[in-house]
Design a protein around this motif. Structure first.
Motif, PDB file in Angstrom:
ATOM      1  N   MET A  67      37.507  35.795  60.826  1.00 12.80           N
ATOM      2  CA  MET A  67      37.817  35.242  59.512  1.00 12.80           C
ATOM      3  C   MET A  67      38.527  36.318  58.686  1.00 12.80           C
ATOM      4  O   MET A  67      38.096  37.459  58.647  1.00 12.80           O
ATOM      5  N   PRO A  68      39.610  35.964  57.999  1.00 14.41           N
ATOM      6  CA  PRO A  68      40.330  36.952  57.193  1.00 14.41           C
ATOM      7  C   PRO A  68      39.493  37.432  56.018  1.00 14.41           C
ATOM      8  O   PRO A  68      38.617  36.721  55.535  1.00 14.41           O
ATOM      9  N   PHE A  69      39.796  38.629  55.569  1.00 17.37           N
ATOM     10  CA  PHE A  69      39.089  39.229  54.440  1.00 17.37           C
ATOM     11  C   PHE A  69      39.389  38.460  53.160  1.00 17.37           C
ATOM     12  O   PHE A  69      40.536  38.209  52.838  1.00 17.37           O
ATOM     13  N   GLU A  70      38.352  38.083  52.422  1.00 18.91           N
ATOM     14  CA  GLU A  70      38.500  37.432  51.123  1.00 18.91           C
ATOM     15  C   GLU A  70      37.376  37.872  50.215  1.00 18.91           C
ATOM     16  O   GLU A  70      36.257  38.077  50.662  1.00 18.91           O
ATOM     17  N   ASN A  71      37.687  38.025  48.933  1.00 13.58           N
ATOM     18  CA  ASN A  71      36.685  38.267  47.906  1.00 13.58           C
ATOM     19  C   ASN A  71      36.687  37.088  46.962  1.00 13.58           C
ATOM     20  O   ASN A  71      37.743  36.549  46.639  1.00 13.58           O
ATOM     21  N   THR A  72      35.510  36.684  46.511  1.00 15.38           N
ATOM     22  CA  THR A  72      35.387  35.597  45.548  1.00 15.38           C
ATOM     23  C   THR A  72      34.944  36.170  44.215  1.00 15.38           C
ATOM     24  O   THR A  72      34.033  37.004  44.168  1.00 15.38           O
ATOM     25  N   PHE A  73      35.600  35.735  43.153  1.00 14.57           N
ATOM     26  CA  PHE A  73      35.306  36.222  41.803  1.00 14.57           C
ATOM     27  C   PHE A  73      35.226  35.058  40.836  1.00 14.57           C
ATOM     28  O   PHE A  73      35.808  34.008  41.074  1.00 14.57           O
ATOM     29  N   VAL A  74      34.553  35.302  39.725  1.00 16.55           N
ATOM     30  CA  VAL A  74      34.627  34.405  38.576  1.00 16.55           C
ATOM     31  C   VAL A  74      35.512  35.124  37.577  1.00 16.55           C
ATOM     32  O   VAL A  74      35.226  36.263  37.197  1.00 16.55           O
ATOM     33  N   ILE A  75      36.612  34.482  37.189  1.00 16.40           N
ATOM     34  CA  ILE A  75      37.491  35.087  36.194  1.00 16.40           C
ATOM     35  C   ILE A  75      37.453  34.260  34.921  1.00 16.40           C
ATOM     36  O   ILE A  75      37.138  33.066  34.949  1.00 16.40           O
ATOM     37  N   ILE A  76      37.755  34.908  33.806  1.00 18.27           N
ATOM     38  CA  ILE A  76      37.820  34.243  32.508  1.00 18.27           C
ATOM     39  C   ILE A  76      39.271  34.226  32.059  1.00 18.27           C
ATOM     40  O   ILE A  76      39.947  35.255  32.099  1.00 18.27           O
ATOM     41  N   ILE A  77      39.745  33.063  31.628  1.00 18.51           N
ATOM     42  CA  ILE A  77      41.082  32.966  31.066  1.00 18.51           C
ATOM     43  C   ILE A  77      40.990  33.490  29.640  1.00 18.51           C
ATOM     44  O   ILE A  77      40.414  32.843  28.767  1.00 18.51           O
ATOM     45  N   ASP A  78      41.495  34.690  29.411  1.00 19.23           N
ATOM     46  CA  ASP A  78      41.433  35.282  28.079  1.00 19.23           C
ATOM     47  C   ASP A  78      42.362  34.539  27.127  1.00 19.23           C
ATOM     48  O   ASP A  78      41.980  34.195  26.015  1.00 19.23           O
ATOM     49  N   ARG A  79      43.601  34.302  27.591  1.00 25.51           N
ATOM     50  CA  ARG A  79      44.578  33.587  26.773  1.00 25.51           C
ATOM     51  C   ARG A  79      45.758  33.180  27.649  1.00 25.51           C
ATOM     52  O   ARG A  79      45.927  33.686  28.749  1.00 25.51           O
ATOM     53  N   ILE A  80      46.558  32.278  27.110  1.00 27.73           N
ATOM     54  CA  ILE A  80      47.770  31.834  27.782  1.00 27.73           C
ATOM     55  C   ILE A  80      48.959  32.464  27.059  1.00 27.73           C
ATOM     56  O   ILE A  80      49.037  32.417  25.833  1.00 27.73           O
ATOM     57  N   GLU A  81      49.857  33.086  27.816  1.00 23.70           N
ATOM     58  CA  GLU A  81      51.073  33.669  27.251  1.00 23.70           C
ATOM     59  C   GLU A  81      52.259  33.166  28.064  1.00 23.70           C
ATOM     60  O   GLU A  81      52.517  33.664  29.168  1.00 23.70           O
ATOM     61  N   GLY A  82      52.959  32.162  27.531  1.00 23.75           N
ATOM     62  CA  GLY A  82      54.102  31.591  28.247  1.00 23.75           C
ATOM     63  C   GLY A  82      53.670  30.981  29.560  1.00 23.75           C
ATOM     64  O   GLY A  82      52.790  30.134  29.612  1.00 23.75           O
ATOM     65  N   LYS A  83      54.260  31.459  30.655  1.00 30.17           N
ATOM     66  CA  LYS A  83      53.911  30.895  31.963  1.00 30.17           C
ATOM     67  C   LYS A  83      52.785  31.657  32.655  1.00 30.17           C
ATOM     68  O   LYS A  83      52.505  31.425  33.823  1.00 30.17           O
ATOM     69  N   TYR A  84      52.125  32.550  31.932  1.00 36.12           N
ATOM     70  CA  TYR A  84      51.043  33.347  32.513  1.00 36.12           C
ATOM     71  C   TYR A  84      49.703  33.091  31.833  1.00 36.12           C
ATOM     72  O   TYR A  84      49.630  32.834  30.628  1.00 36.12           O
ATOM     73  N   ALA A  85      48.652  33.183  32.624  1.00 32.98           N
ATOM     74  CA  ALA A  85      47.289  33.195  32.118  1.00 32.98           C
ATOM     75  C   ALA A  85      46.832  34.652  32.180  1.00 32.98           C
ATOM     76  O   ALA A  85      46.899  35.276  33.240  1.00 32.98           O
TER      77      ALA A  85
END
Length: 80
Positions: free
Chosen positions: A1-19
């Motif tokens: 199985m390939p290496f993967e890490n699972t995280f919980v991320i928080i969307i701080d804010r939206i700036e244009g086309k980026y979170a």
């Protein structure tokens, strides 16, 4: 199985086309919002995986229930 890490991320804010996202270690990262659901909002939490190549995949919107299940599964593994 390939290496993967699972995280919980928080969307701080939206700036244009980026979170602008915050990771558990409080580092910030700009991620194209196109990988998130269309109705993404500031301060929402998402479960994501990051593979060895740095590719990010959104699994689902994070809920406290999923957090509790993850903690419980860690306890079960620890005591097995």
């Amino acid at each position: 199985m390939p290496f993967e890490n699972t995280f919980v991320i928080i969307i701080d804010r939206i700036e244009g086309k980026y979170a602008v996202c915050e990771f558990p270690d409080e580092t910030m990262c700009d991620i194209e919002k196109s990988i998130f659901p269309a109705d993404i909002k500031d301060r929402e939490k998402y479960d994501v995986t990051i593979d060895a190549s740095g590719n990010i995949r959104v699994i689902k919107k994070h809920t406290e229930t999923s957090n509790n299940v993850h903690r419980l599964s860690k306890k079960i593994i620890r005591f097995s």
